[in-house]
Design a protein around this motif. Structure first.
Motif, short mmCIF file in Angstrom:
data_model
loop_
_atom_site.label_atom_id
_atom_site.label_comp_id
_atom_site.label_asym_id
_atom_site.label_seq_id
_atom_site.Cartn_x
_atom_site.Cartn_y
_atom_site.Cartn_z
N TYR A 1 44.18 100.08 34.58
CA TYR A 1 43.64 99.79 35.91
C TYR A 1 44.73 99.76 36.97
O TYR A 1 44.56 100.26 38.09
N SER B 1 44.72 102.37 40.05
CA SER B 1 44.61 101.82 41.39
C SER B 1 45.75 102.30 42.28
O SER B 1 45.55 102.64 43.46
N ALA C 1 33.93 99.89 37.40
CA ALA C 1 34.57 98.58 37.47
C ALA C 1 33.55 97.50 37.81
O ALA C 1 33.62 96.38 37.28
N TYR D 1 38.19 99.45 44.95
CA TYR D 1 38.53 99.60 43.54
C TYR D 1 39.66 98.63 43.16
O TYR D 1 39.61 98.00 42.09
N SER E 1 38.75 96.00 40.31
CA SER E 1 39.45 96.11 39.03
C SER E 1 40.29 94.87 38.77
O SER E 1 40.40 94.41 37.62
N THR F 1 39.25 101.05 29.13
CA THR F 1 40.57 101.67 29.12
C THR F 1 40.45 103.17 28.93
O THR F 1 41.11 103.96 29.63
N ALA G 1 39.08 104.79 32.08
CA ALA G 1 40.09 104.84 33.15
C ALA G 1 41.16 105.89 32.86
O ALA G 1 41.57 106.64 33.75
#
Length: 220
Positions: free
Chosen positions: A12, A16, A49, A106, A110, A143, A146
């Protein structure tokens, strides 16, 4: 920090940072998801998320009916009509302030997911998408989502890809779905892209995989 939470924290955080670094004009570049731009993909990630935050606050009872590997059997490559999802995603993304607005939301969401995950035990059961699984398995699915979409996002952009540990988790899940090892010559990026159908198998891959080649993509 538990290993599942550590993996998700890395995935994350890195995702991000990439989203927040993109310029407005980069929001319309192609990604590894056919037809999807970084704006579209960013909104999809924000939605995931938000789902994670709901799941972590949706305790379940009884027995788990899926795990970090079997969860993905329901997700296959796009089917006819899935372009409707793209258009609805694009419309929704446009009312979230474009790339900058999505990246900010986000980052907030997250971060909240990680706080919520730290407050529950990895063995606790939670519900999401009509299924029940442990927190540890949920964090693995997040995970993997992402990391794979991080690769999609940076396909045409000069930005770093996902870290080694989340990519290794993608490979672990893919090998679980296959029921055996992926070709040793594949690095984890190749494994993620070919295992999910984002890159076609080569003739050499098919020869090495033998009958297992028919199982690809393992999820999409």
């Amino acid at each position: 920090m538990s290993e599942p939470l550590g993996l998700l924290t890395t995935a994350y955080r890195d995702l991000s940072e990439v989203l927040s670094s993109l310029r407005v004009e980069e929001g319309w570049e192609p990604t590894g998801c056919a037809g999807w731009t970084p704006v579209d993909l960013g909104f999809h990630l924000l939605s995931d998320a938000r789902r994670a935050l709901v799941a972590l606050n949706s305790p379940a009872t009884g027995l788990a009916d899926t795990d970090a590997v079997s969860y993905w059997t329901a997700w296959q490559p796009p089917a006819p009509g899935d372009e409707e999802e793209l258009w609805s995603t694009r419309v929704a993304a446009s009312v979230h302030g474009g790339l900058a607005g999505i990246a900010g939301r986000y980052a907030e969401t997250s971060a909240a997911v990680l706080v919520a995950a730290a407050r529950v035990a990895s063995s606790d059961l939670v519900a999401t998408q009509g299924r029940v699984l442990t927190v540890a398995d949920l964090l693995s699915t997040l995970t993997v989502e992402a990391a794979v979409h991080h690769l999609d996002l940076v396909l045409r952009l000069h930005r770093p890809g996902p870290a080694a540990a989340p990519l290794a988790e993608v490979r672990r899940v893919l090998e679980g779905l296959l029921g055996g090892p992926l070709p040793a010559g594949w690095d984890d990026v190749t494994a993620a892209r070919r295992g999910t159908g984002r890159e076609p198998l080569t003739a050499g891959d098919r020869a090495e995989l033998g009958n297992d080649a028919a199982a690809f993509p393992l999820f999409g």
